[in-house]
Scaffold this motif. Structure first.
Motif, mmCIF file in Angstrom:
data_model
loop_
_atom_site.group_PDB
_atom_site.id
_atom_site.type_symbol
_atom_site.label_atom_id
_atom_site.label_comp_id
_atom_site.label_asym_id
_atom_site.label_seq_id
_atom_site.Cartn_x
_atom_site.Cartn_y
_atom_site.Cartn_z
ATOM 1 N N LEU A 69 0.706 1.460 -7.039
ATOM 2 C CA LEU A 69 0.123 2.802 -7.015
ATOM 3 C C LEU A 69 -0.779 3.018 -8.223
ATOM 4 O O LEU A 69 -0.598 2.392 -9.265
ATOM 5 N N PRO A 70 -1.746 3.940 -8.107
ATOM 6 C CA PRO A 70 -2.584 4.270 -9.264
ATOM 7 C C PRO A 70 -1.763 4.965 -10.344
ATOM 8 O O PRO A 70 -0.665 5.461 -10.084
ATOM 9 N N THR A 71 -2.295 4.980 -11.554
ATOM 10 C CA THR A 71 -1.595 5.596 -12.676
ATOM 11 C C THR A 71 -2.278 6.893 -13.084
ATOM 12 O O THR A 71 -3.466 7.096 -12.853
ATOM 13 N N LEU A 72 -1.493 7.774 -13.703
ATOM 14 C CA LEU A 72 -2.043 8.994 -14.265
ATOM 15 C C LEU A 72 -2.481 8.740 -15.711
ATOM 16 O O LEU A 72 -1.763 8.062 -16.451
ATOM 17 N N ARG A 119 4.048 -0.462 -9.043
ATOM 18 C CA ARG A 119 2.862 -1.099 -9.608
ATOM 19 C C ARG A 119 1.702 -1.161 -8.624
ATOM 20 O O ARG A 119 0.555 -1.413 -9.024
ATOM 21 N N GLU A 161 -0.100 8.799 -7.549
ATOM 22 C CA GLU A 161 -0.071 8.608 -8.997
ATOM 23 C C GLU A 161 0.915 9.558 -9.678
ATOM 24 O O GLU A 161 1.531 9.208 -10.686
ATOM 25 N N ARG A 171 4.365 8.026 -9.090
ATOM 26 C CA ARG A 171 4.593 6.897 -9.997
ATOM 27 C C ARG A 171 4.945 7.385 -11.399
ATOM 28 O O ARG A 171 5.891 6.879 -12.012
ATOM 29 N N TRP A 172 4.204 8.362 -11.902
ATOM 30 C CA TRP A 172 4.432 8.842 -13.264
ATOM 31 C C TRP A 172 5.827 9.437 -13.402
ATOM 32 O O TRP A 172 6.554 9.141 -14.359
ATOM 33 N N THR A 196 0.831 -1.202 0.000
ATOM 34 C CA THR A 196 0.000 0.000 0.000
ATOM 35 C C THR A 196 0.866 1.253 0.000
ATOM 36 O O THR A 196 2.046 1.219 0.359
#
Length: 277
Positions: A263-266, A261, A212, A215-216, A137
């Motif tokens: 985490l949410p993506t943009l 992976r 997100e 991550r990006w 998480t």
């Protein structure tokens, strides 16, 4: 970004890289030597006592394919999975579970299938392996922007099964936005110290980031760095070796990508990578 304590530093055993090809023949002497080194490393998983060490040990093997592109990386991983299944011991099963946790399909699926075959044969994994199945998480994410516009320092933490680990990296805008410094931290205490020291050393204040966005930015920086390193490898130049106590960049890359992976993506494409004229 100044080097700070990672919390726990372990020198990882790494197999020698074989010459990347579309297909690697296990009977070729150079490939067989590499695979023999992998088999020797599998026994080390039985001496590991927590999942983070297990993941970094597995990553040190998977990183052999770094800079060879997706097809090369997959080819190496398939070879290692087959060796671990043939090894048919707790260390091999632990490696396969780590690979499943660190990779995406199809490699993750192949590693899981091989692990299930070993489990069905009565092979048992070390107790710490169970934690790998727990969900990862999001933790906290911060950015420090460089005053001269040279880039930014990024900080991210992750939680799993009551443990916290994370990373600090410098994105160098003068080098196409590459991740030019990457430090792993394997405990909440080490992360807190890294954040404290960064706040002392950076002139800009820390700025919170959405998971997100982190991550990006990080995936973009890692992709640029791998593209640069791939060019160097294709020229036959050996990348610089890390300090004695440092975990190699390409090993940390494997673990960090696995964490991202979770985490949410943009909903926007990666930036176009172009060398300055």
């Amino acid at each position: 970004m100044s080097p700070v304590s990672r919390g726990r530093k372990n020198k990882k055993r790494e197999p020698e890289r074989a010459e990347p090809r579309e297909e690697l023949d296990p009977d070729h002497p150079a490939v067989r030597e590499m695979l023999d080194n992998v088999v020797a490393a599998l026994a080390d998983f039985e001496r590991v006592d927590d999942p983070l060490d297990g993941e970094y040990l597995a990553a040190s093997l998977l990183a052999v394919g770094y800079g060879t592109g997706p097809e090369g990386t997959e080819t190496f991983a398939r070879l290692f999975i087959a060796e671990a299944e043939n090894f048919a011991a707790p260390g091999g099963l632990a490696f396969l579970r780590c690979v499943a946790a660190l990779t995406d399909d199809p490699i993750a699926g192949l590693a899981t299938e091989a692990a299930e075959h070993l489990a069905a044969q009565g092979v048992s994994a070390p107790a710490w392996v169970d934690e790998l199945a727990e969900p990862t998480t999001a933790g906290e994410y911060f950015r420090w922007s460089e005053d001269d516009g040279a880039g930014a320092v990024l900080y991210g933490s992750f939680h799993r099964a009551g443990r916290t680990d994370g990373f600090l990296l410098f994105v160098d805008d003068s080098d196409c936005g590459s991740a030019n410094d990457l430090a792993p931290f394997v405990s909440a205490e080490a992360l807190a110290e890294a954040r404290r020291m960064t706040n002392e050393e950076e002139s800009a204040s820390e700025s919170p980031m959405a998971p997100e966005e982190f991550r990006w930015l990080v995936e973009s920086a890692l992709d640029v760095r791998e593209s640069h390193d791939r060019e160097v490898i294709e020229l036959g130049i050996e990348p610089p070796q890390p300090e004695e106590d440092d975990i190699p960049y390409e090993v940390t890359d494997v673990v960090l990508r696995a964490r991202l992976r979770a985490l949410p993506t943009l909903p926007k494409p990666a930036p176009v990578h172009a060398h300055p004229g």
